[in-house]
Design a protein around this motif. Structure first.
Motif, mmCIF file in Angstrom:
data_model
loop_
_atom_site.group_PDB
_atom_site.id
_atom_site.type_symbol
_atom_site.label_atom_id
_atom_site.label_comp_id
_atom_site.label_asym_id
_atom_site.label_seq_id
_atom_site.Cartn_x
_atom_site.Cartn_y
_atom_site.Cartn_z
ATOM 1 N N LYS A 196 6.848 8.125 0.245
ATOM 2 C CA LYS A 196 5.990 9.129 -0.388
ATOM 3 C C LYS A 196 5.033 8.346 -1.268
ATOM 4 C CE LYS A 196 7.734 11.386 -3.807
ATOM 5 N NZ LYS A 196 8.606 12.295 -4.584
ATOM 6 N N ILE A 197 3.716 8.408 -1.005
ATOM 7 C CA ILE A 197 2.802 7.502 -1.691
ATOM 8 C C ILE A 197 1.884 8.197 -2.697
ATOM 9 C CG2 ILE A 197 2.823 5.683 0.025
ATOM 10 C CD1 ILE A 197 0.419 6.832 1.344
ATOM 11 N N VAL A 198 1.642 9.490 -2.557
ATOM 12 C CA VAL A 198 0.841 10.244 -3.526
ATOM 13 C C VAL A 198 1.411 11.648 -3.615
ATOM 14 C CG1 VAL A 198 -1.428 11.191 -4.118
ATOM 15 C CG2 VAL A 198 -1.270 8.936 -3.059
ATOM 16 N N THR A 199 1.479 12.193 -4.821
ATOM 17 C CA THR A 199 1.980 13.548 -5.040
ATOM 18 C C THR A 199 0.963 14.334 -5.858
ATOM 19 O OG1 THR A 199 4.279 12.826 -5.017
ATOM 20 C CG2 THR A 199 3.828 14.952 -6.040
ATOM 21 N N GLY A 200 0.736 15.603 -5.494
ATOM 22 C CA GLY A 200 -0.191 16.431 -6.256
ATOM 23 C C GLY A 200 -0.460 17.742 -5.558
ATOM 24 N N THR A 201 -1.171 18.619 -6.233
ATOM 25 C CA THR A 201 -1.437 19.958 -5.701
ATOM 26 C C THR A 201 -2.324 19.915 -4.475
ATOM 27 O OG1 THR A 201 -1.247 20.878 -7.921
ATOM 28 C CG2 THR A 201 -2.310 22.258 -6.259
ATOM 29 N N ASN A 202 -3.375 19.084 -4.508
ATOM 30 C CA ASN A 202 -4.354 19.042 -3.419
ATOM 31 C C ASN A 202 -4.281 17.733 -2.645
ATOM 32 O OD1 ASN A 202 -5.670 21.596 -3.801
ATOM 33 N ND2 ASN A 202 -6.549 20.766 -5.686
ATOM 34 N N THR A 203 -3.106 17.330 -2.259
ATOM 35 C CA THR A 203 -2.963 16.065 -1.534
ATOM 36 C C THR A 203 -2.726 16.315 -0.052
ATOM 37 O OG1 THR A 203 -0.576 15.951 -1.894
ATOM 38 C CG2 THR A 203 -1.990 14.948 -3.565
ATOM 39 N N LYS A 236 -3.262 1.397 0.572
ATOM 40 C CA LYS A 236 -2.805 0.269 1.377
ATOM 41 C C LYS A 236 -1.323 0.036 1.125
ATOM 42 C CE LYS A 236 -3.531 -4.684 2.274
ATOM 43 N NZ LYS A 236 -4.360 -5.881 1.951
ATOM 44 N N VAL A 237 -0.564 -0.084 2.209
ATOM 45 C CA VAL A 237 0.876 -0.324 2.161
ATOM 46 C C VAL A 237 1.157 -1.556 3.011
ATOM 47 C CG1 VAL A 237 3.151 0.667 2.645
ATOM 48 C CG2 VAL A 237 1.266 2.163 1.972
ATOM 49 N N ASN A 238 2.008 -2.473 2.540
ATOM 50 C CA ASN A 238 2.305 -3.641 3.370
ATOM 51 C C ASN A 238 3.301 -3.276 4.471
ATOM 52 O OD1 ASN A 238 4.893 -3.732 2.241
ATOM 53 N ND2 ASN A 238 4.427 -5.450 0.894
ATOM 54 N N SER A 239 3.636 -4.244 5.314
ATOM 55 C CA SER A 239 4.475 -3.962 6.481
ATOM 56 C C SER A 239 5.901 -3.579 6.117
ATOM 57 C CB SER A 239 4.492 -5.176 7.419
ATOM 58 O OG SER A 239 5.006 -6.318 6.750
ATOM 59 N N SER A 240 6.291 -3.822 4.861
ATOM 60 C CA SER A 240 7.622 -3.427 4.390
ATOM 61 C C SER A 240 7.624 -2.069 3.704
ATOM 62 C CB SER A 240 8.161 -4.482 3.416
ATOM 63 O OG SER A 240 8.269 -5.741 4.040
ATOM 64 N N GLY A 241 6.442 -1.459 3.579
ATOM 65 C CA GLY A 241 6.365 -0.132 2.986
ATOM 66 C C GLY A 241 6.071 -0.118 1.494
ATOM 67 N N THR A 242 5.685 -1.261 0.929
ATOM 68 C CA THR A 242 5.368 -1.329 -0.494
ATOM 69 C C THR A 242 3.877 -1.083 -0.705
ATOM 70 O OG1 THR A 242 7.129 -2.951 -0.856
ATOM 71 C CG2 THR A 242 5.448 -2.756 -2.567
ATOM 72 N N VAL A 243 3.549 -0.147 -1.593
ATOM 73 C CA VAL A 243 2.150 0.156 -1.872
ATOM 74 C C VAL A 243 1.476 -1.043 -2.535
ATOM 75 C CG1 VAL A 243 0.580 1.619 -3.211
ATOM 76 C CG2 VAL A 243 2.542 2.647 -2.046
ATOM 77 N N GLN A 244 0.316 -1.444 -1.999
ATOM 78 C CA GLN A 244 -0.450 -2.565 -2.536
ATOM 79 C C GLN A 244 -1.540 -2.089 -3.487
ATOM 80 O OE1 GLN A 244 0.676 -5.915 -1.352
ATOM 81 N NE2 GLN A 244 2.200 -4.304 -1.111
ATOM 82 N N TRP A 245 -2.223 -1.029 -3.112
ATOM 83 C CA TRP A 245 -3.213 -0.426 -3.999
ATOM 84 C C TRP A 245 -3.570 0.977 -3.520
ATOM 85 C CZ3 TRP A 245 -7.205 0.693 -0.855
ATOM 86 C CH2 TRP A 245 -7.594 -0.209 0.130
ATOM 87 N N LYS A 246 -4.153 1.737 -4.439
ATOM 88 C CA LYS A 246 -4.670 3.070 -4.133
ATOM 89 C C LYS A 246 -6.097 3.145 -4.660
ATOM 90 C CE LYS A 246 -0.129 5.192 -4.925
ATOM 91 N NZ LYS A 246 0.604 6.210 -5.718
ATOM 92 N N ARG A 295 -17.378 1.380 3.908
ATOM 93 C CA ARG A 295 -16.638 0.189 4.356
ATOM 94 C C ARG A 295 -16.098 -0.526 3.133
ATOM 95 N NH1 ARG A 295 -19.485 -4.633 7.658
ATOM 96 N NH2 ARG A 295 -20.540 -4.844 5.642
ATOM 97 N N PHE A 296 -14.871 -1.016 3.252
ATOM 98 C CA PHE A 296 -14.207 -1.712 2.141
ATOM 99 C C PHE A 296 -13.588 -3.005 2.666
ATOM 100 C CE2 PHE A 296 -14.136 2.769 1.200
ATOM 101 C CZ PHE A 296 -14.419 2.857 -0.144
ATOM 102 N N LEU A 297 -13.479 -3.978 1.764
ATOM 103 C CA LEU A 297 -12.680 -5.155 2.065
ATOM 104 C C LEU A 297 -11.205 -4.779 2.022
ATOM 105 C CD1 LEU A 297 -14.573 -7.777 -0.132
ATOM 106 C CD2 LEU A 297 -14.753 -7.454 2.344
ATOM 107 N N SER A 298 -10.350 -5.681 2.496
ATOM 108 C CA SER A 298 -8.911 -5.371 2.552
ATOM 109 C C SER A 298 -8.278 -5.221 1.180
ATOM 110 C CB SER A 298 -8.177 -6.456 3.342
ATOM 111 O OG SER A 298 -8.346 -7.720 2.741
ATOM 112 N N ASP A 299 -8.998 -5.649 0.121
ATOM 113 C CA ASP A 299 -8.480 -5.435 -1.233
ATOM 114 C C ASP A 299 -8.976 -4.123 -1.839
ATOM 115 O OD1 ASP A 299 -11.122 -5.961 -1.793
ATOM 116 O OD2 ASP A 299 -10.736 -7.682 -3.079
ATOM 117 N N GLY A 300 -9.741 -3.364 -1.053
ATOM 118 C CA GLY A 300 -10.192 -2.059 -1.494
ATOM 119 C C GLY A 300 -11.520 -2.049 -2.190
ATOM 120 N N THR A 301 -12.199 -3.207 -2.325
ATOM 121 C CA THR A 301 -13.509 -3.228 -2.951
ATOM 122 C C THR A 301 -14.585 -2.922 -1.910
ATOM 123 O OG1 THR A 301 -13.660 -5.626 -2.586
ATOM 124 C CG2 THR A 301 -12.826 -4.863 -4.707
#
Length: 304
Positions: A196-203, A236-246, A295-301
């Motif tokens: 579960k990566i984000v929680t909210g009313t309008n998600t 972004k989530v890595n291959s193990s399921g850990t969130v890297q950034w939002k 378009r974004f780089l893999s770090d989200g910028t």
């Protein structure tokens, strides 16, 4: 409407729905175009006696065969239709993988086009499903997935990584709370993890993609930065399921939705969606719908 490019970049395909001439009737629809935009063929598909047929996904293999995925509204069975590269129908099959009626919303294929995966949701609010089919349209396995505590879920996006693991982006509800969620299955249908990566009313989570390192990107919407609207969301989530950034962004007081995501050969992230906006005003909500592409780089910028 769904647009895809052939593996050799020579043709474009689109899939959607079309009216079949009878009041209240519509069929699934697939078309093939060359690079100059000239139509090569177009075909409509449906079920006899069924008022409505919908296309939820489309996949093209390395031989140019086209697999259209969807569902019909008579008993809400999912549908798989195959055309060869010339547009000749090879088969049309229906299935209900979890023993319930279901609605197919997205599709993908593995690396050698020997298996196809669909996702969607079960109409009796029993949860999302993921199903694996072979190239002849036979069901290999099917799995149901729910929110925490058995809450309802809807599968919206699906992708395969370099090891042919299957990633599912879905919307789940638990205790009245809405969640953007992602799950990973191996090619045998064994779940590897669920997050579960984000929680909210309008998600809502709408689509998923993988990069060359098997990192996972989910796109959708949330209300992290706004009290009266929705934001464009990328996680972004890595291959193990850990969130890297939002990352979330949008226009205050406006509804911003992220619908589709892809990763290019340089692992840049390409996204599309919409913003409901009236130029020069701050009233209304669904007045004008503007297309958003970024378009974004893999770090989200951002890269422009």
């Amino acid at each position: 409407m769904i647009w895809i490019i052939s593996p050799n970049n020579e043709f474009m395909y689109f899939a959607g729905t079309t009216k079949d001439g009878e009041p209240g009737h519509q069929d699934g629809f697939v078309g093939k175009f060359d690079k100059e935009g000239l139509c090569q063929w177009q075909q409509a598909w449906g079920s006899n006696g069924v008022n409505e047929n919908y296309t939820g996904g489309c996949v093209v293999d390395s031989s140019g065969n086209v697999y259209a995925h969807g569902y019909q509204t008579y008993n809400y069975y999912a549908t798989l239709v195959k055309y060869n590269s010339s547009g000749t129908l090879q088969f049309q099959k229906e299935y209900y993988p979890s023993g319930y009626s279901c609605i197919a919303t997205a599709a993908t294929t593995n690396s050698d086009n020997t298996a196809f995966y669909h996702t969607g949701y079960i109409t009796s609010t029993q949860g999302a499903y993921i199903v694996k089919l072979d190239s002849a349209g036979a069901v290999t396995w099917a799995r149901k997935i729910t929110g925490e505590g058995g809450g309802n879920a809807e599968g919206n996006g699906i992708a395969c990584d370099s090891s042919d693991n299957v990633l599912l982006a879905f919307h789940a509800v638990t205790g009245g709370q809405h969640h953007v969620a992602v799950a990973k299955y191996n090619s045998s249908g064994t779940i590897q993890w669920q997050r579960k990566i984000v929680t909210g009313t309008n998600t809502q989570g709408y689509d998923v993609a993988c990069d060359s390192n098997d990192n996972v990107y989910v796109i959708g919407k949330d209300s992290t930065n706004q009290s009266s609207g929705r934001d464009f969301l990328i996680v972004k989530v890595n291959s193990s399921g850990t969130v890297q950034w939002k990352r979330s962004f949008g226009v205050f007081g406006r509804y911003s939705n992220g619908y589709a995501i892809a990763v290019d050969s340089q692992d840049n992230i390409v996204v599309s969606g919409s913003v409901y906006f009236v130029p020069g005003t701050h009233t209304g909500g669904y007045d004008y719908q503007n297309l958003l592409i970024a378009r974004f780089l893999s770090d989200g910028t951002g890269t422009g």
